[in-house]
Design a protein around this motif. Structure first.
Motif, PDB file in Angstrom:
ATOM      1  N   GLN A 109     -13.855  21.037  -9.697  1.00 11.08           N
ATOM      2  CA  GLN A 109     -13.118  19.823  -9.365  1.00 11.08           C
ATOM      3  C   GLN A 109     -11.801  20.250  -8.701  1.00 11.08           C
ATOM      4  O   GLN A 109     -11.380  21.391  -8.837  1.00 11.08           O
ATOM      5  N   PRO A 110     -11.120  19.346  -7.995  1.00 10.81           N
ATOM      6  CA  PRO A 110      -9.902  19.729  -7.265  1.00 10.81           C
ATOM      7  C   PRO A 110      -8.651  19.797  -8.140  1.00 10.81           C
ATOM      8  O   PRO A 110      -7.601  19.251  -7.802  1.00 10.81           O
ATOM      9  N   PHE A 111      -8.762  20.464  -9.274  1.00 10.37           N
ATOM     10  CA  PHE A 111      -7.640  20.583 -10.198  1.00 10.37           C
ATOM     11  C   PHE A 111      -7.268  22.044 -10.376  1.00 10.37           C
ATOM     12  O   PHE A 111      -8.149  22.903 -10.436  1.00 10.37           O
ATOM     13  N   LEU A 112      -5.957  22.291 -10.476  1.00  7.71           N
ATOM     14  CA  LEU A 112      -5.465  23.653 -10.683  1.00  7.71           C
ATOM     15  C   LEU A 112      -4.450  23.676 -11.812  1.00  7.71           C
ATOM     16  O   LEU A 112      -3.609  22.779 -11.927  1.00  7.71           O
ATOM     17  N   ARG A 113      -4.528  24.706 -12.613  1.00  4.91           N
ATOM     18  CA  ARG A 113      -3.536  24.939 -13.668  1.00  4.91           C
ATOM     19  C   ARG A 113      -2.342  25.582 -12.996  1.00  4.91           C
ATOM     20  O   ARG A 113      -2.438  26.662 -12.432  1.00  4.91           O
ATOM     21  N   ILE A 114      -1.198  24.913 -13.031  1.00  2.34           N
ATOM     22  CA  ILE A 114      -0.009  25.449 -12.363  1.00  2.34           C
ATOM     23  C   ILE A 114       0.977  26.065 -13.331  1.00  2.34           C
ATOM     24  O   ILE A 114       1.906  26.765 -12.931  1.00  2.34           O
ATOM     25  N   HIS A 115       0.776  25.780 -14.608  1.00  2.00           N
ATOM     26  CA  HIS A 115       1.705  26.233 -15.635  1.00  2.00           C
ATOM     27  C   HIS A 115       0.977  26.128 -16.962  1.00  2.00           C
ATOM     28  O   HIS A 115      -0.052  25.461 -17.063  1.00  2.00           O
ATOM     29  N   GLU A 116       1.512  26.745 -17.967  1.00  2.00           N
ATOM     30  CA  GLU A 116       0.892  26.719 -19.292  1.00  2.00           C
ATOM     31  C   GLU A 116       0.566  25.302 -19.757  1.00  2.00           C
ATOM     32  O   GLU A 116      -0.466  25.059 -20.366  1.00  2.00           O
ATOM     33  N   GLY A 117       1.421  24.346 -19.426  1.00  2.00           N
ATOM     34  CA  GLY A 117       1.227  22.995 -19.924  1.00  2.00           C
ATOM     35  C   GLY A 117       0.829  21.963 -18.886  1.00  2.00           C
ATOM     36  O   GLY A 117       0.838  20.770 -19.181  1.00  2.00           O
ATOM     37  N   PHE A 129       7.992  24.134  -3.381  1.00  2.00           N
ATOM     38  CA  PHE A 129       9.329  24.634  -3.074  1.00  2.00           C
ATOM     39  C   PHE A 129       9.308  26.120  -2.760  1.00  2.00           C
ATOM     40  O   PHE A 129       8.401  26.849  -3.171  1.00  2.00           O
ATOM     41  N   ASP A 130      10.323  26.571  -2.047  1.00  2.00           N
ATOM     42  CA  ASP A 130      10.406  27.972  -1.643  1.00  2.00           C
ATOM     43  C   ASP A 130      10.603  28.878  -2.855  1.00  2.00           C
ATOM     44  O   ASP A 130      10.630  28.428  -3.994  1.00  2.00           O
ATOM     45  N   LYS A 131      10.779  30.155  -2.603  1.00  2.00           N
ATOM     46  CA  LYS A 131      10.837  31.139  -3.684  1.00  2.00           C
ATOM     47  C   LYS A 131      12.020  30.948  -4.613  1.00  2.00           C
ATOM     48  O   LYS A 131      11.976  31.361  -5.756  1.00  2.00           O
ATOM     49  N   ALA A 132      13.085  30.304  -4.143  1.00  2.00           N
ATOM     50  CA  ALA A 132      14.254  30.087  -4.989  1.00  2.00           C
ATOM     51  C   ALA A 132      13.939  29.147  -6.153  1.00  2.00           C
ATOM     52  O   ALA A 132      14.477  29.286  -7.235  1.00  2.00           O
ATOM     53  N   GLU A 133      13.069  28.190  -5.910  1.00  2.00           N
ATOM     54  CA  GLU A 133      12.690  27.240  -6.956  1.00  2.00           C
ATOM     55  C   GLU A 133      11.196  27.363  -7.220  1.00  2.00           C
ATOM     56  O   GLU A 133      10.412  27.440  -6.301  1.00  2.00           O
ATOM     57  N   ASN A 134      10.848  27.386  -8.467  1.00  2.00           N
ATOM     58  CA  ASN A 134       9.426  27.435  -8.826  1.00  2.00           C
ATOM     59  C   ASN A 134       8.984  26.066  -9.325  1.00  2.00           C
ATOM     60  O   ASN A 134       8.712  25.866 -10.498  1.00  2.00           O
ATOM     61  N   ASN A 135       8.929  25.126  -8.376  1.00  2.00           N
ATOM     62  CA  ASN A 135       8.510  23.760  -8.677  1.00  2.00           C
ATOM     63  C   ASN A 135       7.501  23.279  -7.647  1.00  2.00           C
ATOM     64  O   ASN A 135       7.468  23.757  -6.515  1.00  2.00           O
ATOM     65  N   ILE A 136       6.717  22.315  -8.086  1.00  2.00           N
ATOM     66  CA  ILE A 136       5.822  21.590  -7.192  1.00  2.00           C
ATOM     67  C   ILE A 136       6.166  20.122  -7.356  1.00  2.00           C
ATOM     68  O   ILE A 136       6.379  19.645  -8.472  1.00  2.00           O
ATOM     69  N   GLU A 137       6.212  19.409  -6.233  1.00  2.00           N
ATOM     70  CA  GLU A 137       6.459  17.968  -6.284  1.00  2.00           C
ATOM     71  C   GLU A 137       5.155  17.248  -5.985  1.00  2.00           C
ATOM     72  O   GLU A 137       4.424  17.618  -5.068  1.00  2.00           O
ATOM     73  N   PRO A 145       7.047  22.518 -13.151  1.00  2.15           N
ATOM     74  CA  PRO A 145       7.254  23.962 -12.999  1.00  2.15           C
ATOM     75  C   PRO A 145       5.944  24.662 -12.659  1.00  2.15           C
ATOM     76  O   PRO A 145       4.867  24.215 -13.045  1.00  2.15           O
ATOM     77  N   VAL A 146       6.058  25.735 -11.901  1.00  4.10           N
ATOM     78  CA  VAL A 146       4.897  26.549 -11.567  1.00  4.10           C
ATOM     79  C   VAL A 146       5.330  28.012 -11.637  1.00  4.10           C
ATOM     80  O   VAL A 146       6.436  28.360 -11.220  1.00  4.10           O
ATOM     81  N   THR A 147       4.477  28.854 -12.186  1.00  4.98           N
ATOM     82  CA  THR A 147       4.812  30.281 -12.226  1.00  4.98           C
ATOM     83  C   THR A 147       4.677  30.855 -10.821  1.00  4.98           C
ATOM     84  O   THR A 147       3.927  30.340  -9.995  1.00  4.98           O
ATOM     85  N   GLU A 148       5.399  31.930 -10.548  1.00  2.00           N
ATOM     86  CA  GLU A 148       5.378  32.541  -9.216  1.00  2.00           C
ATOM     87  C   GLU A 148       3.969  33.002  -8.841  1.00  2.00           C
ATOM     88  O   GLU A 148       3.512  32.785  -7.721  1.00  2.00           O
ATOM     89  N   ILE A 149       3.263  33.605  -9.778  1.00  2.00           N
ATOM     90  CA  ILE A 149       1.900  34.084  -9.503  1.00  2.00           C
ATOM     91  C   ILE A 149       0.974  32.912  -9.188  1.00  2.00           C
ATOM     92  O   ILE A 149       0.198  32.960  -8.243  1.00  2.00           O
ATOM     93  N   ARG A 150       1.077  31.857  -9.976  1.00  2.00           N
ATOM     94  CA  ARG A 150       0.220  30.688  -9.731  1.00  2.00           C
ATOM     95  C   ARG A 150       0.608  29.980  -8.447  1.00  2.00           C
ATOM     96  O   ARG A 150      -0.243  29.409  -7.763  1.00  2.00           O
ATOM     97  N   LYS A 151       1.890  30.003  -8.093  1.00  2.00           N
ATOM     98  CA  LYS A 151       2.328  29.370  -6.847  1.00  2.00           C
ATOM     99  C   LYS A 151       1.694  30.077  -5.652  1.00  2.00           C
ATOM    100  O   LYS A 151       1.199  29.426  -4.732  1.00  2.00           O
TER     101      LYS A 151
END
Length: 162
Positions: A109-117, A129-137, A145-151
């Motif tokens: 399905q089109p779902f991705l785990r972006i963070h632990e929660g 967001f760019d490397k300075a911020e680890n967020n997805i809008e 929040p999104v981890t750098e590896i998952r981003k």
């Protein structure tokens, strides 16, 4: 290989429907399509309806099974041993299952785990967001929040599939 294109633009739906009706003799339909073309519903509406019926998400919990349309789920959020589901109609549904168990049920399905929660529907990503911020809008304005590896994985996934 047969393909169905879903066009979500009400401005051209009537023209597309007219095209399908006029060119029906020249378009090869599968048995499903033959059945659709003989129905009383609008051809385009029937195609969309059948497409959506085949793209449901089934989430089984300890006490029930829930069915959702893929395009109505924005995201899932962990809440201890439960998972909160955020839907496009602004409803929130709590599922008596851990987010890990929900994630296992979302395979293909089109779902991705972006963070632990957090698990998101990739179709609702509006900004990474760019490397300075680890967020997805998301389209609804939610920042997650999104981890750098998952981003990095998400960016590769989006570049490959969308």
């Amino acid at each position: 290989m047969d393909k169905i294109f879903i066009i979500n633009d009400s401005g051209i739906q009537s023209e597309l429907e007219e095209f399908l009706i006029v060119n029906k003799k020249h378009i090869r339909f599968s048995s499903d399509m033959d059945e659709i073309s003989l129905s009383k519903n609008s051809l385009l509406q029937e195609i969309i309806k059948r497409y959506e019926e085949k793209h449901k998400v089934k989430i089984q919990s300890k006490d029930n099974i829930r069915f959702f349309q893929t395009n109505e789920i924005i995201r899932f959020k962990a809440n201890n041993d439960k998972t909160i589901t955020f839907l496009t109609n602004e409803k929130v549904v709590e599922i008596n299952e851990t987010i890990d168990n929900v994630e296992q049920q979302l395979e293909y399905q089109p779902f991705l785990r972006i963070h632990e929660g957090h698990i998101i529907n990739v179709h609702f990503i509006s900004k990474i967001f760019d490397k300075a911020e680890n967020n997805i809008e998301l389209n609804d304005g939610t920042l997650l929040p999104v981890t750098e590896i998952r981003k990095e994985f998400i960016i590769k996934f989006l570049n490959k599939y969308i």
